[in-house]
Scaffold this active site. Structure first.
Site, PDB file in Angstrom:
ATOM      1  N   CYS A 157       0.807  -1.224   0.000  1.00 35.87           N
ATOM      2  CA  CYS A 157       0.000   0.000   0.000  1.00 35.87           C
ATOM      3  C   CYS A 157       0.839   1.271   0.000  1.00 35.87           C
ATOM      4  CB  CYS A 157      -0.960  -0.005   1.184  1.00 35.87           C
ATOM      5  SG  CYS A 157      -0.177  -0.278   2.788  1.00 35.87           S
ATOM      6  N   HIS A 252      -1.753   7.163   3.755  1.00 31.02           N
ATOM      7  CA  HIS A 252      -0.295   7.083   3.864  1.00 31.02           C
ATOM      8  C   HIS A 252       0.326   8.308   3.192  1.00 31.02           C
ATOM      9  CE1 HIS A 252      -0.597   3.240   5.585  1.00 31.02           C
ATOM     10  NE2 HIS A 252      -0.147   2.472   4.612  1.00 31.02           N
TER      11      HIS A 252
END
Length: 364
Positions: A157, A252
């Site tokens: 990810c 993120h």
């Protein structure tokens, strides 16, 4: 158009639940099969997750009354779905063997797991970047003697924060020699229950097991090329990474400094870099895939953006949002990038992979 019946392996876990939720109203796919660990097998899905449903207020009606099957028995899926999304949570060797077992039964596997990311004939897809890696699937099937089954995976990810900006520059003729990447990764990336709250509140954890190795190596496979019956990694860029866990729920962030592999007079200006990024589109946009962002890369000019809480849902959570593009005193340029780790970086990224596979005729 009748929707394609699909299954979800690991359907009771956090990523599996995200697949269930995101597929509830999908125009192409319909969840008709759910599988999980033996302790959940035999229960109705709504009962198996009754005390731990984490995604939204309600369990989608179409899935609530499905009976959970044992994910360890691929034969249970035959005739109930055309392919499966893998959100399995077990040891890597176990996942690898089980995904191969499903493929051997003629059931394609679109995986969120890391177990097959380094298998030489398994494409690790970011659809905007390495759609050409789908060419390896026929070699994969031939290698195993599979008829209809195959495996395709998505990358880690955290890579989603900077892979499209990186690829856009390379594709525009600005190859990158070296990068330093520092990630600030959301707690949801650790799954549920994840990192204990006592470790995260008022704190930053400067280590995530295995994450830095993934950050430094997976990009090279994504940027590589199909050569015969395997994918050969790219040789550049060299990446040095530091991966941290921060008290953010979703999103993120990556702080990136990069050096171009070009003579000084051939390096792009900041204005040219922004032009390359904002004009970047690829096959998912050309095919108008349902989960594809209209603008894969979004550049913001505010001095304090991107921010996870404000920017993670840009383009349905599928865009890379970039800010603070500026000159670097050590390398050439630096910037801050953000992506939604549980959408683009997890289940919705897997769904986009499946949409690409369908559009290219691999799921017919």
């Amino acid at each position: 158009m009748a929707r394609i019946p699909v299954g979800v392996l690991g359907a009771t876990g956090m990523v599996g639940q995200r697949y269930i939720n995101l597929l509830a109203d999908h125009p192409w796919f319909e969840v008709t099969y759910v599988a999980a660990s033996p302790r959940s097998a035999g229960k109705l899905y709504k009962d198996a997750v009754s005390s731990r449903w984490l995604i939204g207020a309600n369990i989608p009606e179409g899935v609530a009354n499905l009976t959970v099957e044992d994910a360890n028995d691929p034969s249970k899926a035959i005739g109930k779905c055309r392919f499966v999304f893998s959100a399995l949570e077990m040891g890597k060797d176990e996942i690898k063997a089980l995904e191969e077992a499903y493929a051997a039964e003629g059931i394609p596997v679109v995986s969120n797991a890391s177990a097959n990311r380094w298998t030489e004939d398994v494409p690790m897809l970011v659809p905007e970047i390495n759609f050409a890696h789908l060419d390896i699937i026929e070699a994969q099937k031939k290698h195993h003697g599979w008829d209809k089954g195959f495996i395709a995976v998505k990358p880690n990810c955290s890579l989603q924060t900077y892979m499209m900006p990186l690829h856009a520059l390379i594709q525009a003729g600005y190859p990158v020699k070296r990068m330093i990447v520092t990630t600030l990764q959301a707690t949801s990336g650790a799954g549920y229950p994840g990192v204990p709250s006592f470790d995260m509140i008022d704190n930053i954890v400067p280590y995530i097991g295995g994450e830095e190795e993934k950050t430094e190596k997976e990009c090279l496979k994504i940027l590589g090329k199909v050569n015969g019956e395997k994918i050969e990694n790219a040789s550049l860029p060299l990446v040095s990474s530091t991966c941290t866990r921060v008290p953010v729920i979703d999103g993120h962030t990556a702080c990136v400094s990069l050096e171009f592999d070009l003579p000084e007079d051939k390096k792009p200006s900041l204005e040219e870099i922004e032009r390359v990024w904002t004009s970047y589109t690829s096959v998912p946009q050309e095919l108008n895939l349902p989960s594809a962002p209209l603008h894969p890369i979004v550049v913001r000019h505010e001095e304090n953006r991107p921010q996870p809480r404000r920017d993670r849902d840009t383009e349905k959570g599928m865009a890379c949002v970039i800010g603070r593009l500026r000159k670097c005193n050590v390398f050439d340029v630096k910037f801050v990038a953000l992506s939604h780790n549980t959408k683009r970086g997890a289940a919705l990224g897997g769904i986009l992979n499946a949409e690409l596979l369908k559009a290219k005729g691999f799921l017919s």
